[in-house]
Design a protein around this motif. Structure first.
Motif, short mmCIF file in Angstrom:
data_model
loop_
_atom_site.label_atom_id
_atom_site.label_comp_id
_atom_site.label_asym_id
_atom_site.label_seq_id
_atom_site.Cartn_x
_atom_site.Cartn_y
_atom_site.Cartn_z
N CYS A 92 -49.63 4.27 22.22
CA CYS A 92 -49.36 3.51 21.01
C CYS A 92 -50.71 3.23 20.35
O CYS A 92 -51.47 2.38 20.81
CB CYS A 92 -48.63 2.21 21.32
SG CYS A 92 -48.30 1.22 19.83
N VAL A 126 -52.33 0.90 23.61
CA VAL A 126 -51.70 0.72 24.91
C VAL A 126 -50.85 1.94 25.25
O VAL A 126 -50.28 2.58 24.37
CB VAL A 126 -50.85 -0.58 24.93
CG1 VAL A 126 -49.66 -0.48 24.02
CG2 VAL A 126 -50.43 -0.95 26.33
N HIS A 161 -45.72 2.26 31.86
CA HIS A 161 -46.80 1.31 31.61
C HIS A 161 -46.23 0.16 30.79
O HIS A 161 -45.43 -0.62 31.29
CB HIS A 161 -47.99 1.99 30.93
CG HIS A 161 -48.83 2.76 31.88
ND1 HIS A 161 -49.48 3.91 31.54
CD2 HIS A 161 -49.13 2.56 33.18
CE1 HIS A 161 -50.15 4.38 32.59
NE2 HIS A 161 -49.95 3.56 33.59
N GLU A 162 -46.59 0.05 29.51
CA GLU A 162 -46.13 -1.05 28.66
C GLU A 162 -44.60 -1.05 28.50
O GLU A 162 -43.99 -2.09 28.41
CB GLU A 162 -46.80 -0.96 27.29
CG GLU A 162 -46.31 -1.91 26.25
CD GLU A 162 -46.68 -3.37 26.49
OE1 GLU A 162 -46.00 -4.24 25.94
OE2 GLU A 162 -47.63 -3.63 27.23
N HIS A 163 -43.98 0.14 28.47
CA HIS A 163 -42.53 0.25 28.32
C HIS A 163 -42.00 1.19 29.40
O HIS A 163 -42.70 2.09 29.84
CB HIS A 163 -42.17 0.81 26.93
CG HIS A 163 -42.48 -0.15 25.83
ND1 HIS A 163 -41.52 -0.96 25.28
CD2 HIS A 163 -43.63 -0.44 25.18
CE1 HIS A 163 -42.07 -1.71 24.33
NE2 HIS A 163 -43.35 -1.41 24.26
N TRP A 223 -52.58 0.41 31.58
CA TRP A 223 -52.13 0.30 30.20
C TRP A 223 -53.17 0.73 29.18
O TRP A 223 -52.85 1.27 28.14
CB TRP A 223 -51.73 -1.13 29.88
CG TRP A 223 -50.44 -1.59 30.47
CD1 TRP A 223 -49.75 -1.02 31.50
CD2 TRP A 223 -49.71 -2.74 30.09
NE1 TRP A 223 -48.64 -1.74 31.77
CE2 TRP A 223 -48.59 -2.82 30.92
CE3 TRP A 223 -49.91 -3.72 29.13
CZ2 TRP A 223 -47.65 -3.83 30.81
CZ3 TRP A 223 -48.97 -4.73 29.02
CH2 TRP A 223 -47.85 -4.78 29.86
N ARG A 224 -54.44 0.46 29.43
CA ARG A 224 -55.46 0.62 28.38
C ARG A 224 -56.61 1.55 28.76
O ARG A 224 -57.63 1.55 28.10
CB ARG A 224 -56.00 -0.75 28.00
CG ARG A 224 -54.93 -1.67 27.49
CD ARG A 224 -55.48 -2.98 26.97
NE ARG A 224 -54.42 -3.91 26.64
CZ ARG A 224 -53.75 -3.93 25.50
NH1 ARG A 224 -54.01 -3.04 24.57
NH2 ARG A 224 -52.80 -4.82 25.28
N ARG A 276 -50.14 -2.75 35.07
CA ARG A 276 -50.96 -3.19 33.93
C ARG A 276 -52.36 -2.60 33.95
O ARG A 276 -52.99 -2.46 32.91
CB ARG A 276 -51.05 -4.71 33.91
CG ARG A 276 -49.74 -5.37 33.53
CD ARG A 276 -49.87 -6.88 33.48
NE ARG A 276 -50.71 -7.32 32.39
CZ ARG A 276 -50.28 -7.67 31.18
NH1 ARG A 276 -48.99 -7.61 30.92
NH2 ARG A 276 -51.11 -8.08 30.25
N PHE A 334 -47.58 3.64 26.74
CA PHE A 334 -46.18 3.38 27.08
C PHE A 334 -45.85 3.96 28.45
O PHE A 334 -45.06 3.43 29.20
CB PHE A 334 -45.25 3.98 26.03
CG PHE A 334 -44.99 3.10 24.85
CD1 PHE A 334 -45.95 2.23 24.34
CD2 PHE A 334 -43.77 3.14 24.21
CE1 PHE A 334 -45.69 1.42 23.25
CE2 PHE A 334 -43.49 2.34 23.10
CZ PHE A 334 -44.45 1.48 22.63
#
Length: 188
Positions: A173, A178, A83-85, A132-133, A129, A180
């Motif tokens: 995180c 968010v 996702h984010e990383h 992510w959330r 994206r 990862f």
């Protein structure tokens, strides 16, 4: 007039410098950028397998080999997606011989970051994206802080939690809300 200007400029410069120092300090605390270059590797054995490995073929003292303890059973599992990383590895939901449950991350490889948690959730895992959330929108249980951003590690599911109610795991995180990376738990 020159003295007046210097007298007025001096407090303004000092004030700006103080604000800048406080801002940089807060930014460093909040983002913790040095963690992007720090890896922590954790290698834990799956609980319930260490004792059996001590003396292969031998039953624990006081037990016959016919009543050897039950082994851990994988109930569900899946592959981590980024996702984010960038994140990779596998996730397994395991029932241990004593009936308790753990979420096991194997061959985890992700970025380090501030306030990373392992969450068991009821949210669907979405690519890119869009995913992510989503994990804090429904039910989730925090299994604790991420022990290391690399390796294999175990996270105890609290005894009062029914793991069948959850279908995904995320490396979350909490500081920035968010994911990862995450894995859908496919039942075996």
């Amino acid at each position: 007039m020159g003295r007046v200007v210097r007298a007025l400029v001096r407090p303004w410069v000092v004030g700006a410098a103080v604000v800048a120092v406080v801002g940089v300090g807060f930014g460093l605390y909040w983002f913790q950028p040095w963690k992007l270059w720090q890896d922590k590797t954790v290698q834990e054995a799956l609980p319930g397998t260490v004792d059996a490995a001590k003396s292969p073929g031998a039953a624990p003292s006081g037990e016959s080999s016919a009543s050897a303890p039950a082994r851990p059973v994988t109930l569900a599992g899946g592959e981590l997606i980024s996702h984010e990383h960038a994140t990779s590895g596998t996730v397994r939901l395991v029932r241990l011989a004593d009936g308790s449950h753990v979420v096991r991350l194997e061959n985890l490889d992700t970025s380090n970051g501030p306030d990373l948690r392992v969450w068991l959730t009821d949210a669907p895992v979405k690519e890119g994206r869009a995913g992510w959330r989503v994990f804090d929108d429904g039910q989730h249980i925090s299994l604790g802080e991420l022990k290391g951003n690399k390796g294999s590690q175990n996270y105890v599911v609290p005894g009062d939690v029914d793991p069948a109610r959850f279908n995904s795991v995320t490396i979350w995180c909490d500081r920035f809300d968010v994911s990862f990376g995450a894995a859908e738990l496919a039942r075996t």
